[in-house]
Design an enzyme around this catalytic site. Structure first.
Site, short mmCIF file in Angstrom:
data_model
loop_
_atom_site.label_atom_id
_atom_site.label_comp_id
_atom_site.label_asym_id
_atom_site.label_seq_id
_atom_site.Cartn_x
_atom_site.Cartn_y
_atom_site.Cartn_z
N THR A 198 0.82 -1.20 0.00
CA THR A 198 0.00 0.00 0.00
C THR A 198 0.86 1.25 0.00
O THR A 198 0.56 2.23 -0.71
CB THR A 198 -0.90 0.01 1.25
OG1 THR A 198 -1.63 -1.21 1.32
CG2 THR A 198 -1.88 1.18 1.19
N THR A 199 1.93 1.24 0.78
CA THR A 199 2.81 2.40 0.91
C THR A 199 3.47 2.76 -0.42
O THR A 199 3.89 3.90 -0.62
CB THR A 199 3.89 2.12 1.99
OG1 THR A 199 3.22 1.77 3.20
CG2 THR A 199 4.76 3.33 2.25
N TYR A 221 -13.67 -3.22 0.28
CA TYR A 221 -14.88 -2.68 -0.33
C TYR A 221 -16.06 -3.66 -0.30
O TYR A 221 -17.16 -3.30 0.13
CB TYR A 221 -14.63 -2.20 -1.77
CG TYR A 221 -15.81 -1.42 -2.34
CD1 TYR A 221 -16.04 -0.11 -1.93
CD2 TYR A 221 -16.68 -1.98 -3.26
CE1 TYR A 221 -17.12 0.61 -2.42
CE2 TYR A 221 -17.76 -1.28 -3.76
CZ TYR A 221 -17.98 0.01 -3.34
OH TYR A 221 -19.06 0.71 -3.82
N TYR A 276 -2.75 -10.31 5.20
CA TYR A 276 -2.59 -8.92 5.61
C TYR A 276 -3.94 -8.38 6.06
O TYR A 276 -4.85 -8.22 5.25
CB TYR A 276 -2.02 -8.08 4.46
CG TYR A 276 -1.80 -6.61 4.76
CD1 TYR A 276 -1.76 -6.12 6.06
CD2 TYR A 276 -1.60 -5.71 3.72
CE1 TYR A 276 -1.55 -4.78 6.33
CE2 TYR A 276 -1.38 -4.36 3.97
CZ TYR A 276 -1.37 -3.90 5.27
OH TYR A 276 -1.17 -2.57 5.53
N ARG A 306 -8.28 0.17 6.25
CA ARG A 306 -8.30 0.34 4.80
C ARG A 306 -9.33 -0.53 4.10
O ARG A 306 -9.90 -0.14 3.08
CB ARG A 306 -6.91 0.05 4.21
CG ARG A 306 -5.88 1.13 4.51
CD ARG A 306 -4.60 0.86 3.75
NE ARG A 306 -3.61 1.91 3.97
CZ ARG A 306 -3.54 3.03 3.27
NH1 ARG A 306 -4.41 3.26 2.32
NH2 ARG A 306 -2.61 3.93 3.53
N LYS A 341 0.47 -10.30 8.65
CA LYS A 341 0.77 -8.91 8.98
C LYS A 341 -0.51 -8.36 9.58
O LYS A 341 -1.49 -8.12 8.88
CB LYS A 341 1.18 -8.12 7.73
CG LYS A 341 1.44 -6.64 8.01
CD LYS A 341 1.71 -5.84 6.75
CE LYS A 341 1.90 -4.35 7.08
NZ LYS A 341 2.08 -3.53 5.85
N ILE A 383 6.32 -5.30 9.59
CA ILE A 383 6.46 -4.75 8.25
C ILE A 383 6.12 -3.28 8.39
O ILE A 383 4.98 -2.92 8.66
CB ILE A 383 5.56 -5.46 7.22
CG1 ILE A 383 6.05 -6.91 7.03
CG2 ILE A 383 5.57 -4.72 5.89
CD1 ILE A 383 5.20 -7.74 6.09
#
Length: 290
Positions: A46-47, A109, A134, A139, A163, A205
């Site tokens: 994402t980063t 979503y 993850y 998010r 994660k 992470i």
């Protein structure tokens, strides 16, 4: 898979002023982390603003990092989405020869229930590839509950690590208490890294870790050695800067630090925008304090 232990960093994607990928800065970022103690690199998380990169740009970023890294650190590749069959196909078709595992975010979503989340990861596990679950409810809009994680961990050995970025630290502790042998947890929240590692986690992470790799990796190593007081001294130094970098969303804050350090340029792709002048000033002042 204990090779993925310590500090992994979710690399940003540096951009030029025209918003093309800045491969020179990406080289600097990878070298900076290798030279300063980072344990492994996470590509296209994402980063990395991966959602705004074209398929060709993703391919170029992957190839560039593999080349620069030159097998010095283990690599993890981000492949996720909210169409299970498509994510499965992407994993099956990806060349993962340079990677230890795939980091796959839970579907966003759609907001599946716990059975849907279980079935999603069950299908990804059927690829036979090493998959990192993850969980980042802030998010995705849906939490992978501890019982679902533990169910997956017990049934599918290649789902070997999570994660975890739930806002509820008790969820981390529940997984650590009940997880089967061979399953690992790393923090997906920079500020939780130390308590989670001390409780039996395998590190983090990290976002902030790519800007302060020496400090962050030292802190985690001290935690592994049970040197709690020394580890918390580093943690406490970095708490304020860690909170600041997320104040207006990620990765706008971390890009300020990396730009101030001369590693990258401070550009983001829409819909993300650069940190406000006020936040930029606060981050710069806290960097001076550190």
């Amino acid at each position: 898979m204990s090779i993925l232990k310590g500090v992994g960093v979710a690399l940003v994607t540096p951009f030029n002023e025209d918003l093309s990928v800045d491969f020179d800065s990406l080289t600097k970022l990878v070298e900076y982390n290798i030279e300063n103690g980072t344990n492994y690199l996470v590509v296209l998380g994402t980063t990395a603003e991966a959602a705004t990169l074209s398929a060709e740009e993703k391919k170029q970023v992957i190839e560039h990092i593999i080349k620069v890294n030159n097998k010095r650190l283990p690599l993890v590749l981000g492949i996720g989405g909210n169409d299970t069959l498509d994510v499965k196909k992407q994993i099956e078709e990806a060349d993962l020869s340079a990677f230890e595992a795939v980091l796959s975010v839970s579907p966003y979503y759609n907001k599946p229930n716990q059975e849907g989340l279980y079935q999603h990861y069950k299908m990804l596990a059927s690829t036979g590839k090493n998959i990192i679950i993850y969980n980042v409810p802030s998010r995705t809009g849906q939490n992978v509950e501890a019982d679902t994680t533990l169910r997956l961990a017990k049934e599918f050995p290649n789902l070997f690590l999570i994660k975890e970025a739930s806002p509820n630290i008790l969820q981390y502790f529940d997984i650590l208490r009940k997880k089967p042998e061979g399953f690992s947890l790393v923090s997906g929240d920079d500020e939780y890294t130390l308590p989670v590692t001390l409780a039996g986690g395998d590190g983090v992470i990290s976002v902030i870790g790519q800007a302060y790799p020496k400090e962050f990796s030292t802190m985690v190593q001290l935690a592994f050695e049970g040197k709690v007081k020394e580890a918390y001294a580093i943690h406490n130094r970095l708490v304020d800067i860690t909170r600041l970098i997320f104040a207006e969303g990620n990765p706008c804050g971390i890009k300020v630090i990396l730009a101030e350090k001369g590693i990258i340029k401070n550009f983001l792709r829409l819909p993300l925008v650069a940190a406000s002048e006020g936040l930029h000033a606060k981050i710069k002042a806290e960097m001076a304090n550190i």
